[in-house]
Design a protein around this motif. Structure first.
Motif, PDB file in Angstrom:
ATOM      1  N   LEU A   1       0.826  -1.203   0.000  1.00 48.27           N
ATOM      2  CA  LEU A   1       0.000   0.000   0.000  1.00 48.27           C
ATOM      3  C   LEU A   1       0.864   1.258   0.000  1.00 48.27           C
ATOM      4  CD1 LEU A   1      -2.721  -0.983   2.630  1.00 48.27           C
ATOM      5  CD2 LEU A   1      -3.043  -0.777   0.163  1.00 48.27           C
ATOM      6  N   SER A   2       0.330   2.303  -0.583  1.00 46.45           N
ATOM      7  CA  SER A   2       1.024   3.594  -0.579  1.00 46.45           C
ATOM      8  C   SER A   2      -0.015   4.702  -0.499  1.00 46.45           C
ATOM      9  CB  SER A   2       1.874   3.756  -1.843  1.00 46.45           C
ATOM     10  OG  SER A   2       1.050   3.718  -3.004  1.00 46.45           O
ATOM     11  N   GLY A   3       0.452   5.913  -0.265  1.00 48.73           N
ATOM     12  CA  GLY A   3      -0.428   7.064  -0.265  1.00 48.73           C
ATOM     13  C   GLY A   3      -1.497   6.998   0.806  1.00 48.73           C
ATOM     14  N   VAL A   4      -2.680   7.510   0.465  1.00 50.20           N
ATOM     15  CA  VAL A   4      -3.744   7.626   1.452  1.00 50.20           C
ATOM     16  C   VAL A   4      -4.196   6.259   1.965  1.00 50.20           C
ATOM     17  CG1 VAL A   4      -5.593   7.669  -0.283  1.00 50.20           C
ATOM     18  CG2 VAL A   4      -5.974   8.703   1.949  1.00 50.20           C
ATOM     19  N   TRP A   5      -4.180   5.238   1.083  1.00 52.84           N
ATOM     20  CA  TRP A   5      -4.643   3.929   1.530  1.00 52.84           C
ATOM     21  C   TRP A   5      -3.694   3.299   2.542  1.00 52.84           C
ATOM     22  CZ3 TRP A   5      -9.395   2.751   1.401  1.00 52.84           C
ATOM     23  CH2 TRP A   5     -10.223   3.178   0.367  1.00 52.84           C
ATOM     24  N   ALA A   6      -2.411   3.578   2.442  1.00 50.60           N
ATOM     25  CA  ALA A   6      -1.476   3.087   3.461  1.00 50.60           C
ATOM     26  C   ALA A   6      -1.828   3.688   4.817  1.00 50.60           C
ATOM     27  CB  ALA A   6      -0.043   3.447   3.071  1.00 50.60           C
ATOM     28  N   SER A   7      -2.183   4.963   4.819  1.00 48.57           N
ATOM     29  CA  SER A   7      -2.563   5.625   6.077  1.00 48.57           C
ATOM     30  C   SER A   7      -3.886   5.085   6.611  1.00 48.57           C
ATOM     31  CB  SER A   7      -2.673   7.135   5.861  1.00 48.57           C
ATOM     32  OG  SER A   7      -1.430   7.689   5.487  1.00 48.57           O
ATOM     33  N   VAL A   8      -4.833   4.839   5.708  1.00 49.69           N
ATOM     34  CA  VAL A   8      -6.136   4.315   6.122  1.00 49.69           C
ATOM     35  C   VAL A   8      -5.986   2.958   6.789  1.00 49.69           C
ATOM     36  CG1 VAL A   8      -8.340   3.399   5.262  1.00 49.69           C
ATOM     37  CG2 VAL A   8      -7.497   5.609   4.439  1.00 49.69           C
ATOM     38  N   TYR A   9      -5.225   2.067   6.170  1.00 49.41           N
ATOM     39  CA  TYR A   9      -5.101   0.723   6.739  1.00 49.41           C
ATOM     40  C   TYR A   9      -4.205   0.699   7.976  1.00 49.41           C
ATOM     41  CZ  TYR A   9      -7.975  -1.585   3.333  1.00 49.41           C
ATOM     42  OH  TYR A   9      -9.061  -2.007   2.599  1.00 49.41           O
ATOM     43  N   ALA A  10      -3.248   1.595   8.054  1.00 44.75           N
ATOM     44  CA  ALA A  10      -2.454   1.703   9.282  1.00 44.75           C
ATOM     45  C   ALA A  10      -3.348   2.138  10.434  1.00 44.75           C
ATOM     46  CB  ALA A  10      -1.307   2.688   9.089  1.00 44.75           C
TER      47      ALA A  10
ATOM     48  N   VAL B   1      -9.633  10.006   2.100  1.00 41.32           N
ATOM     49  CA  VAL B   1      -9.687   9.394   0.767  1.00 41.32           C
ATOM     50  C   VAL B   1     -10.262  10.392  -0.237  1.00 41.32           C
ATOM     51  CG1 VAL B   1     -10.800   7.594  -0.620  1.00 41.32           C
ATOM     52  CG2 VAL B   1      -9.825   7.025   1.617  1.00 41.32           C
ATOM     53  N   GLY B   2     -11.293  11.131   0.173  1.00 40.58           N
ATOM     54  CA  GLY B   2     -11.885  12.132  -0.708  1.00 40.58           C
ATOM     55  C   GLY B   2     -10.903  13.224  -1.087  1.00 40.58           C
ATOM     56  N   ASP B   3     -10.026  13.580  -0.148  1.00 40.34           N
ATOM     57  CA  ASP B   3      -9.018  14.620  -0.408  1.00 40.34           C
ATOM     58  C   ASP B   3      -7.757  14.059  -1.043  1.00 40.34           C
ATOM     59  OD1 ASP B   3     -10.674  16.532   0.732  1.00 40.34           O
ATOM     60  OD2 ASP B   3      -9.769  16.323   2.730  1.00 40.34           O
ATOM     61  N   GLY B   4      -7.595  12.730  -0.978  1.00 38.02           N
ATOM     62  CA  GLY B   4      -6.369  12.124  -1.486  1.00 38.02           C
ATOM     63  C   GLY B   4      -5.166  12.403  -0.613  1.00 38.02           C
ATOM     64  N   ASP B   5      -5.398  12.654   0.673  1.00 39.75           N
ATOM     65  CA  ASP B   5      -4.309  13.027   1.584  1.00 39.75           C
ATOM     66  C   ASP B   5      -4.531  12.350   2.930  1.00 39.75           C
ATOM     67  OD1 ASP B   5      -2.347  14.165   3.098  1.00 39.75           O
ATOM     68  OD2 ASP B   5      -3.066  16.235   2.922  1.00 39.75           O
ATOM     69  N   GLY B   6      -3.651  11.425   3.289  1.00 39.19           N
ATOM     70  CA  GLY B   6      -3.804  10.699   4.542  1.00 39.19           C
ATOM     71  C   GLY B   6      -2.937  11.194   5.675  1.00 39.19           C
ATOM     72  N   ASP B   7      -2.314  12.369   5.522  1.00 46.19           N
ATOM     73  CA  ASP B   7      -1.388  12.843   6.558  1.00 46.19           C
ATOM     74  C   ASP B   7      -2.077  13.004   7.909  1.00 46.19           C
ATOM     75  OD1 ASP B   7       0.650  12.856   4.752  1.00 46.19           O
ATOM     76  OD2 ASP B   7       0.618  15.025   4.389  1.00 46.19           O
ATOM     77  N   GLY B   8      -3.314  13.461   7.918  1.00 44.45           N
ATOM     78  CA  GLY B   8      -3.997  13.714   9.189  1.00 44.45           C
ATOM     79  C   GLY B   8      -4.409  12.465   9.930  1.00 44.45           C
ATOM     80  N   LEU B   9      -4.275  11.307   9.312  1.00 48.30           N
ATOM     81  CA  LEU B   9      -4.701  10.071   9.954  1.00 48.30           C
ATOM     82  C   LEU B   9      -3.671   9.527  10.926  1.00 48.30           C
ATOM     83  CD1 LEU B   9      -6.419   8.231   6.978  1.00 48.30           C
ATOM     84  CD2 LEU B   9      -7.443   9.677   8.728  1.00 48.30           C
ATOM     85  N   ASP B  10      -2.513  10.185  11.004  1.00 46.29           N
ATOM     86  CA  ASP B  10      -1.500   9.747  11.964  1.00 46.29           C
ATOM     87  C   ASP B  10      -1.904  10.079  13.396  1.00 46.29           C
ATOM     88  OD1 ASP B  10       0.078   8.782   9.943  1.00 46.29           O
ATOM     89  OD2 ASP B  10       1.225  10.636   9.739  1.00 46.29           O
ATOM     90  N   ASP B  11      -2.824  11.017  13.563  1.00 46.49           N
ATOM     91  CA  ASP B  11      -3.264  11.445  14.876  1.00 46.49           C
ATOM     92  C   ASP B  11      -4.444  10.590  15.313  1.00 46.49           C
ATOM     93  OD1 ASP B  11      -3.990  12.736  17.187  1.00 46.49           O
ATOM     94  OD2 ASP B  11      -4.923  14.447  16.182  1.00 46.49           O
TER      95      ASP B  11
END
Length: 271
Positions: free
Chosen positions: A13-22, A122-132
């Motif tokens: 996985l990469s990008g937003v989906w890597a963050s989602v599954y993490a 996923v809608g924004d294509g940016d998973g950076d905020g999911l680390d919190d």
């Protein structure tokens, strides 16, 4: 349809989906710790000595008609599972039971809230905020969350009773001693494996339901079912993906089966 490669390869996985599954994995791990700790407090001291003795006394003798012996074993397993479940059900009156239910409710609400954040990511294509991993709760119906928690607990108890019965009968058939049977039962009661699978499935549903709620809030009208796996995907989920897109209000929300890791995204999104 035969198994085929998933759209999302969980091993790459990469990008937003890597963050989602993490995020999903962290939620599962936290819920696992909290729920199993609460469960062990509830089940501590439960004595199934009488059930073990009954199984030892009722075990089919070797030899005879194989079909009749198999039928008797199936019957004994059903009876044993029912007896174990009846004893497990008494734990709903234990002092620690409300703590267990509260842990399930909290896990569901966190998963739904995290799913909403994931849906926006996923809608924004940016998973950076999911680390919190904030402890924010999604909006929900307290009474319904309580009902869901009791449903999860009931499913876990049924699965545990079936597991104990199956292991007991297999061990009796292999000639295990009573002390070995008691140790086996004690391990099965406390290891939490039945809770792990049941809770993970429920949290997966809460998470993806939260994602769908986020899509609805963003005005998404059509949603795609997205298969996920390490190398292949089951026919059920492959068929669900092949039927894309779905109206947002009627999309098949995964998991469609235990251990299902599939997800959903706005129709036409680039993976």
């Amino acid at each position: 349809m035969a198994d085929r490669a998933p759209t999302l390869n969980l091993g790459a996985l990469s990008g937003v989906w890597a963050s989602v599954y993490a995020l999903r994995d962290r939620l599962d791990a936290a819920a696992d710790r909290e729920v199993i700790a609460a469960w062990r407090s509830v089940v501590e001291g439960l004595d199934l000595t009488d059930v073990i003795a009954t199984v030892e006394q009722s075990a089919p003798a070797a030899g005879g008609d194989p079909a009749a012996a198999a039928l008797r074993r199936r019957h004994l397993q059903q009876v044993t599972a029912a007896a174990v479940l009846a004893r497990l059900t008494t734990l709903t009156r234990a002092p620690g039971w409300p703590v267990l239910i509260a842990a399930l409710v909290a896990a569901l609400r966190r998963a739904r809230a995290a799913g909403q954040r994931a849906g926006h990511a996923v809608g924004d294509g940016d998973g950076d905020g999911l680390d919190d991993d904030g402890q924010d709760d999604a909006d929900g119906d307290d009474a319904q969350d309580q009902v869901s928690a009791y449903d999860i607990a009931a499913a876990a108890l049924r699965a545990l009773a079936a597991t104990v019965a199956r292991q007991l009968l297999a061990s009796v058939a292999s000639g295990s001693s009573t002390s070995t049977l008691a140790a086996l039962v004690a391990t099965a009661l406390s290891d939490g494996l039945a809770w792990t699978l049941t809770v993970a499935t429920a949290l997966g549903l809460a998470f993806t339901s939260g994602m769908n709620a986020a899509y609805a809030a963003r005005g998404v009208l059509q949603v795609d079912f997205v298969t996920a796996g390490d190398s292949s995907v089951c026919a059920t989920c492959a068929d669900a993906e092949d039927a894309n897109p779905y109206p947002a209000a009627s999309v098949l929300v995964p998991p469609l089966h235990p251990n299902c890791r599939c997800s959903i995204e706005p129709a036409g999104s680039e993976d």
